[in-house]
Design a protein around this motif. Structure first.
Motif, mmCIF file in Angstrom:
data_model
loop_
_atom_site.group_PDB
_atom_site.id
_atom_site.type_symbol
_atom_site.label_atom_id
_atom_site.label_comp_id
_atom_site.label_asym_id
_atom_site.label_seq_id
_atom_site.Cartn_x
_atom_site.Cartn_y
_atom_site.Cartn_z
ATOM 1 N N CYS A 161 7.307 -2.648 -1.008
ATOM 2 C CA CYS A 161 6.635 -1.645 -1.841
ATOM 3 C C CYS A 161 5.154 -1.976 -2.004
ATOM 4 C CB CYS A 161 7.310 -1.547 -3.201
ATOM 5 S SG CYS A 161 8.974 -0.842 -3.122
ATOM 6 N N THR A 162 4.832 -3.256 -2.122
ATOM 7 C CA THR A 162 3.437 -3.678 -2.220
ATOM 8 C C THR A 162 2.667 -3.245 -0.981
ATOM 9 O OG1 THR A 162 3.978 -5.563 -3.632
ATOM 10 C CG2 THR A 162 1.898 -5.680 -2.441
ATOM 11 N N SER A 163 3.242 -3.469 0.190
ATOM 12 C CA SER A 163 2.597 -3.074 1.443
ATOM 13 C C SER A 163 2.389 -1.568 1.515
ATOM 14 C CB SER A 163 3.428 -3.539 2.638
ATOM 15 O OG SER A 163 3.473 -4.936 2.704
ATOM 16 N N ILE A 164 3.381 -0.808 1.066
ATOM 17 C CA ILE A 164 3.269 0.656 1.074
ATOM 18 C C ILE A 164 2.135 1.115 0.157
ATOM 19 C CG2 ILE A 164 4.422 2.803 0.365
ATOM 20 C CD1 ILE A 164 7.069 1.441 1.358
ATOM 21 N N LEU A 165 2.062 0.551 -1.064
ATOM 22 C CA LEU A 165 0.985 0.927 -1.988
ATOM 23 C C LEU A 165 -0.382 0.565 -1.419
ATOM 24 C CD1 LEU A 165 2.445 -0.039 -5.486
ATOM 25 C CD2 LEU A 165 2.131 2.250 -4.544
ATOM 26 N N GLN A 166 -0.479 -0.588 -0.776
ATOM 27 C CA GLN A 166 -1.744 -0.994 -0.176
ATOM 28 C C GLN A 166 -2.192 0.005 0.889
ATOM 29 O OE1 GLN A 166 -0.317 -5.265 0.412
ATOM 30 N NE2 GLN A 166 -2.527 -5.476 0.448
ATOM 31 N N ARG A 167 -1.245 0.391 1.754
ATOM 32 C CA ARG A 167 -1.584 1.313 2.849
ATOM 33 C C ARG A 167 -1.905 2.712 2.339
ATOM 34 N NH1 ARG A 167 2.920 -0.846 5.268
ATOM 35 N NH2 ARG A 167 4.073 1.068 4.961
ATOM 36 N N LYS A 168 -1.054 3.248 1.461
ATOM 37 C CA LYS A 168 -1.185 4.650 1.071
ATOM 38 C C LYS A 168 -2.250 4.903 0.018
ATOM 39 C CE LYS A 168 3.297 6.156 2.507
ATOM 40 N NZ LYS A 168 4.039 7.366 2.562
ATOM 41 N N PHE A 169 -2.516 3.902 -0.836
ATOM 42 C CA PHE A 169 -3.452 4.121 -1.934
ATOM 43 C C PHE A 169 -4.644 3.176 -1.907
ATOM 44 C CE2 PHE A 169 0.711 5.591 -3.419
ATOM 45 C CZ PHE A 169 0.399 6.915 -3.707
ATOM 46 N N SER A 170 -4.818 2.467 -0.804
ATOM 47 C CA SER A 170 -5.954 1.542 -0.638
ATOM 48 C C SER A 170 -6.086 0.561 -1.798
ATOM 49 C CB SER A 170 -7.258 2.325 -0.464
ATOM 50 O OG SER A 170 -7.174 3.165 0.657
ATOM 51 N N MET A 171 -4.957 0.067 -2.281
ATOM 52 C CA MET A 171 -4.966 -0.922 -3.368
ATOM 53 C C MET A 171 -5.054 -2.311 -2.753
ATOM 54 S SD MET A 171 -1.843 0.708 -5.602
ATOM 55 C CE MET A 171 -2.086 -0.090 -7.162
ATOM 56 N N ASP A 172 -5.640 -3.259 -3.505
ATOM 57 C CA ASP A 172 -5.592 -4.629 -3.006
ATOM 58 C C ASP A 172 -4.209 -5.202 -3.308
ATOM 59 O OD1 ASP A 172 -5.521 -5.875 -5.618
ATOM 60 O OD2 ASP A 172 -7.689 -5.726 -5.729
ATOM 61 N N GLU A 173 -3.882 -6.324 -2.684
ATOM 62 C CA GLU A 173 -2.522 -6.859 -2.772
ATOM 63 C C GLU A 173 -2.124 -7.206 -4.203
ATOM 64 O OE1 GLU A 173 0.390 -10.205 -0.741
ATOM 65 O OE2 GLU A 173 -1.710 -10.129 -0.141
ATOM 66 N N ALA A 174 -3.022 -7.830 -4.964
ATOM 67 C CA ALA A 174 -2.697 -8.227 -6.338
ATOM 68 C C ALA A 174 -2.407 -7.006 -7.214
ATOM 69 C CB ALA A 174 -3.830 -9.053 -6.931
ATOM 70 N N GLU A 175 -3.226 -5.974 -7.074
ATOM 71 C CA GLU A 175 -3.050 -4.750 -7.856
ATOM 72 C C GLU A 175 -1.741 -4.045 -7.490
ATOM 73 O OE1 GLU A 175 -5.758 -0.841 -8.956
ATOM 74 O OE2 GLU A 175 -6.020 -1.781 -7.003
ATOM 75 N N ALA A 176 -1.450 -3.962 -6.202
ATOM 76 C CA ALA A 176 -0.221 -3.305 -5.744
ATOM 77 C C ALA A 176 1.011 -4.080 -6.200
ATOM 78 C CB ALA A 176 -0.236 -3.178 -4.220
ATOM 79 N N ARG A 177 0.981 -5.409 -6.063
ATOM 80 C CA ARG A 177 2.129 -6.227 -6.467
ATOM 81 C C ARG A 177 2.359 -6.120 -7.972
ATOM 82 N NH1 ARG A 177 5.108 -10.026 -3.808
ATOM 83 N NH2 ARG A 177 6.216 -11.495 -5.113
#
Length: 99
Positions: free
Chosen positions: A66-82
């Protein structure tokens, strides 16, 4: 070995193979590729269990995916997505039993 360690080992191996000329990578993000391969390994390993994989293994795999998906789709950094994924899981966990 956890999901992050598996991904790190896979990434190092992919870079080494590419640097040696044994493999040509056309994927634009080798870390994402390593994460996807790591997820496949964890899912395959989890399938070896008779009833179901250990809860911790599946939760960590879910968080990483899910972290990877948020990073790709919403241009979030890893810490924010996780953080967003973990917060979501805590919220649904408060209202839901494991069953």
């Amino acid at each position: 070995m956890n999901q992050a360690q598996i991904s790190t080992c896979l990434l190092a191996g992919l870079v080494q193979l590419e640097d040696s000329g044994d493999v040509v990578m056309t994927h634009s993000n080798l870390k994402a590729l390593a994460d996807q391969l790591g997820s496949l390994l964890v899912k395959e390993w989890g399938a070896e269990f008779f009833d179901e994989p250990p809860y911790g293994v599946m939760v960590e795999n879910c968080i990483q995916s899910c972290t990877s998906i948020l990073q790709r789709k919403f241009s979030m950094d890893e810490a924010e997505a996780r953080s967003a994924v973990s917060r979501f899981l805590r919220e649904i966990g408060a209202d839901t039993t494991r069953r």
